[in-house]
Design an enzyme around this catalytic site. Structure first.
Site, PDB file in Angstrom:
ATOM      1  N   ASP A  15      13.500  45.938  34.343  1.00 23.70           N
ATOM      2  CA  ASP A  15      12.676  46.066  33.130  1.00 23.70           C
ATOM      3  C   ASP A  15      13.260  47.137  32.195  1.00 23.70           C
ATOM      4  O   ASP A  15      13.292  46.969  30.971  1.00 23.70           O
ATOM      5  CB  ASP A  15      11.241  46.459  33.497  1.00 23.70           C
ATOM      6  N   HIS A  60       6.002  46.901  38.407  1.00 19.93           N
ATOM      7  CA  HIS A  60       6.952  45.903  37.931  1.00 19.93           C
ATOM      8  C   HIS A  60       6.133  44.655  37.619  1.00 19.93           C
ATOM      9  O   HIS A  60       5.948  43.780  38.455  1.00 19.93           O
ATOM     10  CB  HIS A  60       8.008  45.597  39.001  1.00 19.93           C
TER      11      HIS A  60
END
Length: 330
Positions: free
Chosen positions: A164, A191
Site C-alpha cells: 500500500d 492492510h
C-alpha cells in the site's frame, strides 16, 4: 545427501554460503514471489510447498529452467513439508483468494482453517525461521500465527502495508514528476479499508509534501488531491481483482524487498504488520507501522510525527482489527 538436496531441481554448491527462503503456497502470489526472489537473488535456495503436488512441482520446474540467468542456485517444489526444512525465512502465501467485491476481512474464517492446517507442520521443520505472513487478511493472519506458534513477536510479522505504501508513493510520484525512490511517505494501520496514510510526515527528498506546491498538471498538492490518492490506494486492489482476478506481481516484489531486508540484516524501515505495544496508545493488535526490519525480524517501531486526526484513524483501525480477531476466538 539430504532428502531436500536430492529433490532440488538445480542443486546449490556446497561451497556457497547457504541462504534459504521457503514459500508456503504455489498459487498466483506464491509463484510471483518465488520468481521475484529468484531474479533478485534474495536467497540461494528457494523452496515451494503446496498440497497440490502436480502444480507445485510444475511451478518449480518452470522456475528452474531459467535459473542459469539468475543469481539463485536452487529451486525445489514439493507437497512434502520437508522441502521447507531449516529455511531462514518462511513466507506464508496460502489462503483464500479474494473475490471481486469481497473485503480482506471477509476471508477471516477460511484463513483460520488454513492456518490451523498448515502452521504446525511448517513449525516442525523450520522452528527458527523468520515467519512472514502474506495471506489475507494479513493483520489477522499474523496475530493468528503468533498465538498459534508461541514464537517471540519479533520472529513473526506480516507484509502489512508495504505494498500500500508503494502504491501511495507511486501515485505521489505521478502527480509530482519526481522519481518514486525519492518519495518518502507511509501508510499504517490495517492492510485494508481502514488503512491510514500518514500525510503529515510525507516528504519528497527532505521537503515536506505540504510545502511541495504545484503538481505536474499545474494543480496544487492540496487536501482534495490527498483524499483522491488515499481512495485510489485503498481501491487499487479491488480494481486489479475486477480486471484480472488476482493481485500478484507487485506483492511478489514487495515481499521480496522484505525478505532481502531480513537476509541482509539491513534494518530497513518498512511498514510491516507486527504486534504493537503502546504505539500511539495502541497495544495487543497486529497492524502496520514504520518498523526496522533486519536479520532478527522486526525491531524498533518508529514514531513519526502524526496529527490528532491520523492518531484517531489509527485507533479506529486497531479497534476494527481487534473486533474481527474476537470473532475467531483470538
Amino acid at each position: 545427501m539430504s532428502k531436500e538436496r536430492a529433490n532440488s531441481l538445480y542443486p546449490a554448491s556446497m561451497l556457497t554460503r547457504r541462504s534459504k527462503v521457503g514459500i508456503v503456497g504455489a498459487g498466483f502470489v506464491g509463484t510471483a514471489l518465488a520468481y521475484a526472489c529468484q531474479i533478485k537473488g534474495a536467497a540461494r535456495e528457494i523452496a515451494l510447498f503446496d498440497i497440490n503436488k502436480a502444480k507445485v512441482e510444475a511451478e518449480a520446474l518452470d522456475l528452474a529452467h531459467g535459473i542459469q540467468f539468475t543469481p539463485a542456485a536452487s529451486i525445489s517444489g514439493s507437497d512434502d513439508v520437508e522441502v521447507l526444512r531449516d529455511a531462514d525465512v518462511i513466507v506464508i502465501t496460502a489462503g483464500p483468494q479474494q473475490k471481486p467485491g469481497q473485503s480482506r476481512l471477509d476471508m477471516v474464517q477460511a484463513m483460520t482453517n488454513i492456518m490451523h492446517s498448515i502452521l504446525p507442520k511448517v513449525l516442525n521443520v523450520a522452528p527458527d525461521a523468520i515467519y512472514i505472513l502474506v495471506s489475507n487478511p494479513v493483520d489477522i493472519a499474523t496475530y493468528m500465527a503468533l498465538k498459534m506458534s508461541g514464537l517471540p513477536s519479533h520472529q513473526v510479522f506480516g507484509s502489512g502495508t508495504v505494498l500500500d505504501t508503494s502504491r501511495m508513493r507511486y501515485l505521489i510520484s505521478q502527480e509530482t514528476g519526481v522519481a518514486v525512490q525519492n518519495v518518502h511517505a507511509y501508510i499504517a494501520g490495517e492492510h485494508g479499508d481502514s488503512e491510514v496514510p500518514l500525510w503529515s510526515s510525507a516528504e519528497i527528498g527532505n521537503v515536506p509534501l505540504s510545502r511541495w506546491g504545484a503538481t505536474v498538471n499545474g494543480g496544487i498538492f492540496d487536501d482534495k488531491l490527498k483524499q483522491r490518492i488515499s481512495k485510489d490506494v485503498v481501491e487499487s486492489a479491488y480494481r486489479i481483482i475486477d480486471g484480472k482476478g488476482v493481485t500478484n506481481f507487485a506483492i511478489g516484489l514487495s515481499v521480496t524487498n522484505i525478505i532481502s531486508a531480513v537476509m541482509r540484516d539491513e534494518d530497513r524501515v518498512l511498514t510491516v504488520s507486527s504486534l504493537l505495544d503502546n504505539w500511539n496508545g495502541i497495544s495487543g493488535v497486529c497492524m502496520a507501522a514504520p518498523t526496522l526490519v533486519g536479520r532478527s525480524g522486526v525491531g524498533r517501531v518508529l514514531d513519526p510525527p502524526i496529527t490528532l486526526d491520523e492518531r484517531d484513524a489509527l485507533t479506529r483501525s486497531a479497534e476494527k482489527l481487534a473486533e474481527v480477531a474476537k470473532t475467531v476466538g483470538l
